[in-house]
Scaffold this active site. Sequence first.
Site, short mmCIF file in Angstrom:
data_model
loop_
_atom_site.label_atom_id
_atom_site.label_comp_id
_atom_site.label_asym_id
_atom_site.label_seq_id
_atom_site.Cartn_x
_atom_site.Cartn_y
_atom_site.Cartn_z
N LYS A 10 0.84 -1.20 0.00
CA LYS A 10 0.00 0.00 0.00
C LYS A 10 0.88 1.26 0.00
O LYS A 10 2.08 1.19 0.29
CB LYS A 10 -0.92 -0.03 1.23
CG LYS A 10 -1.94 -1.19 1.21
CD LYS A 10 -2.83 -1.09 2.44
CE LYS A 10 -3.87 -2.19 2.48
NZ LYS A 10 -4.72 -2.08 3.70
N ASN A 128 -1.70 0.13 6.97
CA ASN A 128 -1.07 -1.07 7.51
C ASN A 128 -0.20 -1.78 6.48
O ASN A 128 0.01 -2.98 6.54
CB ASN A 128 -2.14 -2.02 8.10
CG ASN A 128 -3.23 -2.32 7.10
OD1 ASN A 128 -3.06 -2.09 5.90
ND2 ASN A 128 -4.35 -2.85 7.56
N GLU A 142 -8.38 -11.59 -7.78
CA GLU A 142 -7.58 -10.37 -7.70
C GLU A 142 -6.46 -10.39 -8.74
O GLU A 142 -6.15 -9.37 -9.37
CB GLU A 142 -7.03 -10.19 -6.28
CG GLU A 142 -8.16 -9.88 -5.29
CD GLU A 142 -7.73 -9.89 -3.82
OE1 GLU A 142 -6.51 -9.88 -3.54
OE2 GLU A 142 -8.62 -9.89 -2.94
P1 GDP Z 1 -7.11 -7.14 5.72
O1 GDP Z 1 -7.51 -8.26 4.81
O2 GDP Z 1 -6.36 -7.63 6.93
O3 GDP Z 1 -6.40 -6.01 5.02
O4 GDP Z 1 -8.47 -6.51 6.34
P2 GDP Z 1 -9.89 -6.24 5.60
O5 GDP Z 1 -9.94 -6.87 4.26
O6 GDP Z 1 -10.95 -6.63 6.59
O7 GDP Z 1 -9.92 -4.65 5.47
C1 GDP Z 1 -9.29 -4.01 4.40
C2 GDP Z 1 -8.58 -2.78 4.89
O8 GDP Z 1 -9.54 -1.83 5.39
C3 GDP Z 1 -7.64 -2.98 6.09
O9 GDP Z 1 -6.38 -3.49 5.74
C4 GDP Z 1 -7.54 -1.55 6.62
O10 GDP Z 1 -6.63 -0.77 5.86
C5 GDP Z 1 -8.95 -1.01 6.38
N1 GDP Z 1 -9.83 -1.12 7.56
C6 GDP Z 1 -10.44 -2.24 8.03
N2 GDP Z 1 -11.21 -1.97 9.09
C7 GDP Z 1 -11.09 -0.65 9.33
C8 GDP Z 1 -11.67 0.23 10.32
O11 GDP Z 1 -12.43 -0.17 11.22
N3 GDP Z 1 -11.33 1.56 10.24
C9 GDP Z 1 -10.50 2.03 9.29
N4 GDP Z 1 -10.22 3.36 9.29
N5 GDP Z 1 -9.95 1.24 8.33
C10 GDP Z 1 -10.23 -0.09 8.35
#
Ligand code: GDP
Length: 168
Positions: A10, A128, A142
Amino acid sequence: MTERTFVMLKPDALHRGKVGEIIGQLEETGLQIAAIDIRSPSKELAREHYGPEIAERHGEDVRENLVEYISEFTVIPMVLQGRNAVSKVRDTMGESFDPMECSPGSIRGDLSSYSTDAATEEAIAIPNLIHGAESAEAAENEIDLWFPESEFAAYERPDFDYINDILG
Ligand code: GDP
Ligand code: MG
């Protein structure tokens, strides 16, 4: 079983100069880079990548923030392949999207100190560092979205069989 997974560094990984370190950590797992690029994705591509399921999981604001974030800046998409590539990458990333909940030694746990609360306060997607596909099926979707087959490199790491068959 050899499988492929989709990974995207990212914008914060690029802005903080952590690209080499993160790719190094992924290579250490024995996975092979099958395709890699540096790109500023269109909003359309960003919205397809972060589909409606993200809004269902985290709300429409989080999805929109993610779409803005990756389409406004630059990312490094890549395809990694090897034994259990999907879970190897997810384990290396850390166990949560919230870096404060990730173990030391993981990419997110070591390299980011953001939390969900901090990101919510700033109204941004949690920076992150890395995206990794969550299942083999998601990975193939993807990969199709980001890479035409012609962009795959035809090479094998000389240690590929050793790492994948002997070390497991
Ligand atoms: P990942 O697969 O671990 O990246 O997590 P997800 O697919 O559930 O979420 C995608 C991305 O959304 C995450 O990596 C974070 O950058 C963002 N994100 C997820 N949950 C939150 C939240 O509660 N608040 C905010 N600000 N960003 C979030
Ligand atoms: Mg995800």
